[in-house]
Design a protein around this motif. Sequence first.
Motif, PDB file in Angstrom:
ATOM      1  N   LYS A 230      -5.227   1.098  -9.302  1.00 20.36           N
ATOM      2  CA  LYS A 230      -5.481  -0.337  -8.885  1.00 20.36           C
ATOM      3  C   LYS A 230      -6.920  -0.819  -9.070  1.00 20.36           C
ATOM      4  N   SER A 231      -7.111  -2.119  -9.438  1.00 23.54           N
ATOM      5  CA  SER A 231      -8.430  -2.460  -9.558  1.00 23.54           C
ATOM      6  C   SER A 231      -9.148  -2.745  -8.107  1.00 23.54           C
ATOM      7  N   LYS A 232     -10.479  -2.650  -8.322  1.00 20.97           N
ATOM      8  CA  LYS A 232     -11.128  -3.279  -6.961  1.00 20.97           C
ATOM      9  C   LYS A 232     -11.414  -4.655  -7.039  1.00 20.97           C
ATOM     10  N   GLY A 233     -11.153  -5.261  -8.278  1.00 18.67           N
ATOM     11  CA  GLY A 233     -11.692  -6.600  -8.329  1.00 18.67           C
ATOM     12  C   GLY A 233     -11.248  -7.696  -7.726  1.00 18.67           C
ATOM     13  N   TYR A 234     -10.044  -7.712  -7.242  1.00 20.97           N
ATOM     14  CA  TYR A 234      -9.260  -8.834  -6.510  1.00 20.97           C
ATOM     15  C   TYR A 234      -8.261  -8.289  -5.416  1.00 20.97           C
ATOM     16  N   GLY A 235      -8.014  -9.035  -4.307  1.00 19.97           N
ATOM     17  CA  GLY A 235      -7.226  -8.436  -3.207  1.00 19.97           C
ATOM     18  C   GLY A 235      -8.157  -7.976  -2.237  1.00 19.97           C
ATOM     19  N   GLU A 236      -7.642  -7.459  -1.081  1.00 18.96           N
ATOM     20  CA  GLU A 236      -8.262  -6.864   0.182  1.00 18.96           C
ATOM     21  C   GLU A 236      -8.621  -5.415  -0.007  1.00 18.96           C
ATOM     22  N   GLN A 237      -9.943  -5.142   0.113  1.00 21.51           N
ATOM     23  CA  GLN A 237     -10.525  -4.034   0.059  1.00 21.51           C
ATOM     24  C   GLN A 237      -9.518  -2.751   0.552  1.00 21.51           C
ATOM     25  N   ALA A 238      -9.070  -3.057   1.927  1.00 20.03           N
ATOM     26  CA  ALA A 238      -8.441  -1.987   2.681  1.00 20.03           C
ATOM     27  C   ALA A 238      -6.960  -1.761   1.749  1.00 20.03           C
ATOM     28  N   ALA A 239      -6.291  -2.797   1.502  1.00 21.59           N
ATOM     29  CA  ALA A 239      -5.151  -2.653   0.510  1.00 21.59           C
ATOM     30  C   ALA A 239      -5.356  -1.980  -0.607  1.00 21.59           C
ATOM     31  N   ASN A 240      -6.635  -2.372  -1.266  1.00 18.02           N
ATOM     32  CA  ASN A 240      -6.628  -1.749  -2.884  1.00 18.02           C
ATOM     33  C   ASN A 240      -6.901  -0.279  -2.447  1.00 18.02           C
ATOM     34  N   ASP A 241      -7.560   0.049  -1.356  1.00 18.73           N
ATOM     35  CA  ASP A 241      -7.869   1.561  -1.107  1.00 18.73           C
ATOM     36  C   ASP A 241      -6.520   2.412  -1.024  1.00 18.73           C
ATOM     37  N   ALA A 242      -5.740   1.825  -0.152  1.00 19.07           N
ATOM     38  CA  ALA A 242      -4.680   2.142   0.403  1.00 19.07           C
ATOM     39  C   ALA A 242      -3.507   2.541  -1.017  1.00 19.07           C
ATOM     40  N   LYS A 243      -3.662   1.426  -2.013  1.00 18.80           N
ATOM     41  CA  LYS A 243      -2.916   1.396  -3.061  1.00 18.80           C
ATOM     42  C   LYS A 243      -3.375   2.719  -3.965  1.00 18.80           C
ATOM     43  N   ARG A 244      -4.530   2.932  -4.238  1.00 22.71           N
ATOM     44  CA  ARG A 244      -5.287   3.745  -5.223  1.00 22.71           C
ATOM     45  C   ARG A 244      -5.013   5.345  -4.333  1.00 22.71           C
ATOM     46  N   LYS A 245      -4.982   5.445  -3.147  1.00 20.36           N
ATOM     47  CA  LYS A 245      -4.683   6.585  -2.603  1.00 20.36           C
ATOM     48  C   LYS A 245      -3.083   6.982  -2.710  1.00 20.36           C
ATOM     49  N   ARG A 246      -2.530   6.016  -2.686  1.00 24.13           N
ATOM     50  CA  ARG A 246      -0.843   6.431  -2.790  1.00 24.13           C
ATOM     51  C   ARG A 246      -0.749   6.978  -4.498  1.00 24.13           C
ATOM     52  N   GLN A 247      -1.502   5.940  -5.344  1.00 26.20           N
ATOM     53  CA  GLN A 247      -1.283   6.551  -6.752  1.00 26.20           C
ATOM     54  C   GLN A 247      -1.876   8.155  -6.947  1.00 26.20           C
ATOM     55  N   ALA A 248      -3.073   8.224  -6.226  1.00 23.90           N
ATOM     56  CA  ALA A 248      -3.744   9.544  -6.505  1.00 23.90           C
ATOM     57  C   ALA A 248      -2.708  10.716  -5.841  1.00 23.90           C
ATOM     58  N   THR A 249      -2.089  10.275  -4.688  1.00 27.43           N
ATOM     59  CA  THR A 249      -1.349  11.270  -4.037  1.00 27.43           C
ATOM     60  C   THR A 249      -0.004  11.789  -4.904  1.00 27.43           C
ATOM     61  N   ARG A 250       0.543  10.557  -5.593  1.00 23.70           N
ATOM     62  CA  ARG A 250       1.649  10.799  -6.667  1.00 23.70           C
ATOM     63  C   ARG A 250       1.366  11.828  -7.583  1.00 23.70           C
ATOM     64  N   VAL A 251       0.237  11.190  -8.354  1.00 23.40           N
ATOM     65  CA  VAL A 251      -0.335  12.167  -9.679  1.00 23.40           C
ATOM     66  C   VAL A 251      -0.629  13.421  -9.238  1.00 23.40           C
ATOM     67  N   ARG A 252      -1.252  13.686  -7.893  1.00 20.80           N
ATOM     68  CA  ARG A 252      -1.365  15.060  -7.433  1.00 20.80           C
ATOM     69  C   ARG A 252       0.233  15.857  -7.386  1.00 20.80           C
ATOM     70  N   GLU A 253       1.175  15.097  -6.891  1.00 19.78           N
ATOM     71  CA  GLU A 253       2.499  15.652  -6.914  1.00 19.78           C
ATOM     72  C   GLU A 253       2.906  16.116  -8.436  1.00 19.78           C
ATOM     73  N   ILE A 254       2.740  15.278  -9.252  1.00 17.99           N
ATOM     74  CA  ILE A 254       3.301  15.327 -10.421  1.00 17.99           C
ATOM     75  C   ILE A 254       2.492  16.561 -11.263  1.00 17.99           C
TER      76      ILE A 254
END
Length: 375
Positions: A230-254
Amino acid sequence: MLIASFNVENMFDRAKALNAATWAEGKPALEAHKALNALFEKAVYSSADKAGMLDLLKASGLLKSDEGPLMRLRKIRGQLLKRPRAGAPEIVASGRTSWIGWVELKTGPVNEVATQNTARVIASVNADIVGVMEAEDRTTLRLFNEQVLGETSIEHLLFNPYHHVMLVDGNDDRGIDVGLLTRRDYPVLSIRSHVHDADAQGLIFSRDCAEYQIGLPSGRRLWVLLNHFKSKGYGEQAANDAKRKRQATRVREICDAHFAEGDDWLVMMGDLNEVPGNDPLSPLLREGSTLRDVASHALYHDGGRPGTHGNCTAAGKFDYILLSPALFGKVTAAGVERRGMWGGTKGSLWPHFKELTRAEEAASDHAAVWVTLDI
């Protein structure tokens, strides 16, 4: 074997909102695009929803016409709004079942010099396996490989295009997907897509976590995972950070699932849109993860600047090649290819490139990251 990761910023066509002179110019359109489509998906439109739609349509230049400067309103069935000759426009749809349609971002051609410089970067790195981010689709990637990369000369030698070209369309409707190019001796044996992976908050990946099983000349197999978080460029920072952490968590599982199955040769690479020390990447870089960033290897050379994006300070370290422990011990060289990036008023610092006169001619605002492995 040489592996590289490169955010190419599209090859031939790019959303006009992403291709603006400055990020600030295109950011409102990207946010309006997301907000409007989210409102359209509601089962029932409240008065507040309708008012919000009208405000966003007006700001996007779509209140009086379906064609705006950066977006268009696409209508398939039913009617969203009325535009009377006298009086104010109004939303007449009562909810999602009342009509079928959406807003889409308009595209425009990428600067021809930028496309040529993108090819020069890839040809100069000359990797056996290249992961690319922000490629439009497989057809575009294939044509770029054949018609642009295949006609690129570096040091007076014509580049030999890649034999295998693959891209699976992801979740981003702006035409920024992840793809793969490999040499003849590195065939794609299997592909897994994760576009449908979801958790309690919804879809996880902004684009995809595409998995490719690659055959090696030795007969062994390598797993390559491509990502664009997820980009840092637009949207709320907290929501963007949370999205990237969800993505990192899933990649770690894979990745952990691969290790559990004995797949000890694994590469995870891409534009993760986050610096190493921040919490969103902790599932991949800390919290017991065995993945190792090539940037932490003693043989990695960054040319005195730790970043890979923009002016390449530490705050712009967005691009990664993460290796399994078995591969990290086989690194023989690693680094960053920054030639072809915009150098401000000084232009490109690489004399083999046509001298850049403006940012639009740069190959990308990302550098290519590469690693050589003795396998």
